[in-house]
Design an enzyme around this catalytic site. Structure first.
Site, PDB file in Angstrom:
ATOM      1  N   ASP A 101     -12.184 -10.619  -0.452  1.00 45.64           N
ATOM      2  CA  ASP A 101     -13.462 -10.836   0.226  1.00 45.64           C
ATOM      3  C   ASP A 101     -14.480  -9.926  -0.440  1.00 45.64           C
ATOM      4  O   ASP A 101     -14.122  -8.984  -1.155  1.00 45.64           O
ATOM      5  CB  ASP A 101     -13.412 -10.669   1.755  1.00 45.64           C
ATOM      6  CG  ASP A 101     -12.734  -9.425   2.260  1.00 45.64           C
ATOM      7  OD1 ASP A 101     -12.636  -8.433   1.503  1.00 45.64           O
ATOM      8  OD2 ASP A 101     -12.300  -9.407   3.435  1.00 45.64           O
ATOM      9  N   GLU A 108      -6.099 -10.986  -1.087  1.00 43.89           N
ATOM     10  CA  GLU A 108      -6.936 -10.749   0.106  1.00 43.89           C
ATOM     11  C   GLU A 108      -8.419 -10.672  -0.240  1.00 43.89           C
ATOM     12  O   GLU A 108      -9.164  -9.866   0.319  1.00 43.89           O
ATOM     13  CB  GLU A 108      -6.506  -9.438   0.800  1.00 43.89           C
ATOM     14  CG  GLU A 108      -5.045  -9.400   1.176  1.00 43.89           C
ATOM     15  CD  GLU A 108      -4.609  -8.146   1.928  1.00 43.89           C
ATOM     16  OE1 GLU A 108      -5.473  -7.373   2.389  1.00 43.89           O
ATOM     17  OE2 GLU A 108      -3.395  -7.930   2.043  1.00 43.89           O
ATOM     18  N   ASN A 132       2.041  -5.094  -3.176  1.00 42.15           N
ATOM     19  CA  ASN A 132       0.669  -5.519  -2.874  1.00 42.15           C
ATOM     20  C   ASN A 132      -0.158  -4.290  -2.505  1.00 42.15           C
ATOM     21  O   ASN A 132       0.311  -3.407  -1.793  1.00 42.15           O
ATOM     22  CB  ASN A 132       0.746  -6.484  -1.674  1.00 42.15           C
ATOM     23  CG  ASN A 132      -0.571  -7.098  -1.271  1.00 42.15           C
ATOM     24  OD1 ASN A 132      -1.247  -7.727  -2.093  1.00 42.15           O
ATOM     25  ND2 ASN A 132      -0.958  -6.940  -0.012  1.00 42.15           N
ATOM     26  N   HIS A 157     -10.302  -6.434  -1.898  1.00 46.27           N
ATOM     27  CA  HIS A 157     -11.358  -6.293  -0.888  1.00 46.27           C
ATOM     28  C   HIS A 157     -12.537  -5.635  -1.598  1.00 46.27           C
ATOM     29  O   HIS A 157     -12.612  -4.414  -1.723  1.00 46.27           O
ATOM     30  CB  HIS A 157     -10.878  -5.433   0.285  1.00 46.27           C
ATOM     31  CG  HIS A 157      -9.830  -6.107   1.105  1.00 46.27           C
ATOM     32  ND1 HIS A 157     -10.103  -7.195   1.910  1.00 46.27           N
ATOM     33  CD2 HIS A 157      -8.503  -5.886   1.221  1.00 46.27           C
ATOM     34  CE1 HIS A 157      -8.998  -7.602   2.497  1.00 46.27           C
ATOM     35  NE2 HIS A 157      -8.012  -6.828   2.094  1.00 46.27           N
ATOM     36  N   GLU A 206       0.810  -1.228   0.000  1.00 46.25           N
ATOM     37  CA  GLU A 206       0.000   0.000   0.000  1.00 46.25           C
ATOM     38  C   GLU A 206       0.843   1.278   0.000  1.00 46.25           C
ATOM     39  O   GLU A 206       0.605   2.182   0.802  1.00 46.25           O
ATOM     40  CB  GLU A 206      -0.960  -0.022   1.201  1.00 46.25           C
ATOM     41  CG  GLU A 206      -1.863  -1.250   1.198  1.00 46.25           C
ATOM     42  CD  GLU A 206      -2.705  -1.417   2.464  1.00 46.25           C
ATOM     43  OE1 GLU A 206      -2.646  -0.555   3.352  1.00 46.25           O
ATOM     44  OE2 GLU A 206      -3.429  -2.434   2.551  1.00 46.25           O
TER      45      GLU A 206
HETATM   46  O1  9MR Z   1      -7.388  -8.431   8.594  1.00 46.55           O
HETATM   47  C1  9MR Z   1      -6.509  -7.538   9.234  1.00 46.55           C
HETATM   48  C2  9MR Z   1      -7.114  -7.121  10.566  1.00 46.55           C
HETATM   49  O2  9MR Z   1      -7.119  -8.203  11.451  1.00 46.55           O
HETATM   50  C3  9MR Z   1      -6.343  -5.958  11.145  1.00 46.55           C
HETATM   51  O3  9MR Z   1      -6.998  -5.506  12.324  1.00 46.55           O
HETATM   52  C4  9MR Z   1      -6.242  -4.856  10.115  1.00 46.55           C
HETATM   53  C5  9MR Z   1      -5.501  -3.649  10.625  1.00 46.55           C
HETATM   54  O4  9MR Z   1      -5.229  -2.747   9.622  1.00 46.55           O
HETATM   55  O5  9MR Z   1      -5.566  -5.356   8.968  1.00 46.55           O
HETATM   56  C6  9MR Z   1      -6.293  -6.341   8.321  1.00 46.55           C
HETATM   57  O6  9MR Z   1      -5.614  -6.781   7.166  1.00 46.55           O
HETATM   58  C7  9MR Z   1      -5.332  -5.799   6.157  1.00 46.55           C
HETATM   59  C8  9MR Z   1      -4.106  -6.245   5.410  1.00 46.55           C
HETATM   60  O7  9MR Z   1      -3.040  -6.455   6.296  1.00 46.55           O
HETATM   61  C9  9MR Z   1      -3.708  -5.248   4.346  1.00 46.55           C
HETATM   62  N1  9MR Z   1      -4.797  -4.994   3.451  1.00 46.55           N
HETATM   63  C10 9MR Z   1      -6.067  -4.631   4.089  1.00 46.55           C
HETATM   64  C11 9MR Z   1      -6.452  -5.675   5.109  1.00 46.55           C
HETATM   65  C12 9MR Z   1      -7.815  -5.371   5.706  1.00 46.55           C
HETATM   66  O8  9MR Z   1      -7.757  -4.184   6.434  1.00 46.55           O
END
Ligand code: 9MR
Length: 375
Positions: free
Chosen positions: A288, A286, A221, A257, A178
């Site tokens: 969903d 990732e 990513n 997402h 990101e």
């Molecule tokens: O799924 C992850 C969640 O448990 C955390 O609280 C969150 C914090 O930012 O991050 C989520 O995973 C993220 C991933 O690492 C990067 N892309 C976005 C995902 C969803 O927020």
């Protein structure tokens, strides 16, 4: 394009020797809620050889504020499904800076070690996530007032230590996560590394990761890069430049997402193809698909069908692109999804209900994987 041939019955009019591009057909609306579904009838078994179907391993992050123990280590049914269904696993939070490096002189490798061990026991590959990010960094780092030289050696040591520890065990690393905004600018003010050390640190991160594990494939990513847009354009330009400088960048991945609010990114395949044309691997990392829940909290059949269609089209796009051999969903059960915690009124984003019974989206993925396997 991958020479994928589909079942004769579905494409009777097409000469079978001709390599076909998969076309996402309307997702079958099968709601397989029966508890005793065949245990062998799994995603990983349906997948074509060499194609990895993955999931995030729940733990850390938002889970720590939820009223349940660590899912990965405590939920037996969760572990059973995790092993049975998937051939790739990603650490949802357990390899992020704040988790794995909580104090300057202390690493916390316990959970990452367990994930890697579990993966080996279950013949799964592992995606490492992530090394250079603006988020989920520990306070000691963000508030540490370090000089540029100190920060540089902190990053270098972290990458060498973490990537080195799992050398040979990680198939793909999300080295940089990101780093661009929606308009395609580097996140200079938010990202401590870029802000303090300049954009050249990105190339260094890839170089250090490559030195620490020469076999791991190293990825950029991001979310919001499913389609052709300013952000994905920025990645294309940066990666082309880095590759011209022989920086070891091997892949580009779209998190995916998705939300039914915003429609499906219909140019996903075309976008991945332009990265493949640079000689890169691509991946979905990732996926969903969240939705606005009705008042009852239970999605309608139409919503489930739409969700299945999004999952199916994302998978189909990946299957159709050469070098898109890794397809990961961000958790497989609503029981542990991050979505309702972050988006009020939205949810039901994964392919299984809280009791691990399968939604139409699950069946859509499995049947598309199975069709792609029949050569
Ligand atoms: O799924 C992850 C969640 O448990 C955390 O609280 C969150 C914090 O930012 O991050 C989520 O995973 C993220 C991933 O690492 C990067 N892309 C976005 C995902 C969803 O927020």
């Amino acid at each position: 394009m991958k020479p994928t041939r589909l079942a004769a019955a579905a494409f009777a009019a097409v000469a079978l020797s001709v390599p076909l591009t998969l076309v996402a057909s309307a997702a079958p609306v099968v709601d397989d809620r029966s508890p005793g579904h065949a245990k062998k009838d799994t995603l990983r078994r349906a997948a074509p050889k060499g194609f990895h179907i993955g999931t995030a391993v729940a733990g850390g992050g938002h889970h720590e504020s939820q009223p349940y123990p660590d899912p990965f280590t405590s939920d037996r049914e969760y572990r059973r499904v995790l092993a049975a269904e998937f051939s790739s696993v990603s650490a949802e939070n357990q390899m992020k800076w704040e988790y794995i490096h909580p104090e300057r002189d202390r690493y916390n490798f316990g959970m990452a070690d367990r994930i890697v061990r579990f993966a080996k026991q279950n013949r799964q590959v592992v995606r490492g996530h992530t090394l250079l990010w603006h988020s989920q960094n520990p306070a000691w780092l963000e508030e540490g007032d370090f000089t540029a030289d100190e920060l540089r050696s902190i990053l270098r040591d972290h990458i060498k230590r973490v990537v080195g520890r799992y050398r040979g065990d990680i198939q793909q690393w999300d080295v940089a996560n990101e780093i661009f905004t929606e308009t395609g600018e580097l996140r200079t003010s938010e990202n401590i590394w870029i802000r303090e050390l300049g954009p050249g640190i990105i190339a260094d991160a890839f170089r250090w990761a490559h030195e620490a594990d020469p076999k791991a494939k190293l990825f950029f990513n991001d979310y919001g890069v499913e389609g052709v847009n300013a952000k994905s354009d920025a990645y294309l330009a940066l990666i082309a430049q880095l590759r011209a400088q022989r920086v070891p960048v091997h892949g580009f991945s779209a998190q995916a997402h998705l939300s039914t609010r915003y429609g499906f990114p219909g140019d996903l395949q075309a976008n991945l193809e332009r990265f493949a044309a640079l000689g890169l691997e691509t991946a979905i990392t990732e996926l969903d698909v969240r939705m606005d829940l009705p008042e009852s909290g239970v999605p309608t059949d139409a919503q489930l069908a739409q969700q299945a269609d999004y999952y199916n089209r994302t998978l189909t796009a990946c299957l159709n692109v050469d070098g898109c051999d890794s397809f990961t969903i961000w958790g497989f059960t609503d029981k542990y999804s991050w979505v309702p915690v972050f988006f009020e009124g939205e949810g039901a984003a994964t392919v299984m209900w809280e009791d691990f019974s399968r939604k139409p989206a699950y069946s859509a993925l499995r049947s598309t994987l199975a069709s792609a396997s029949r050569r």
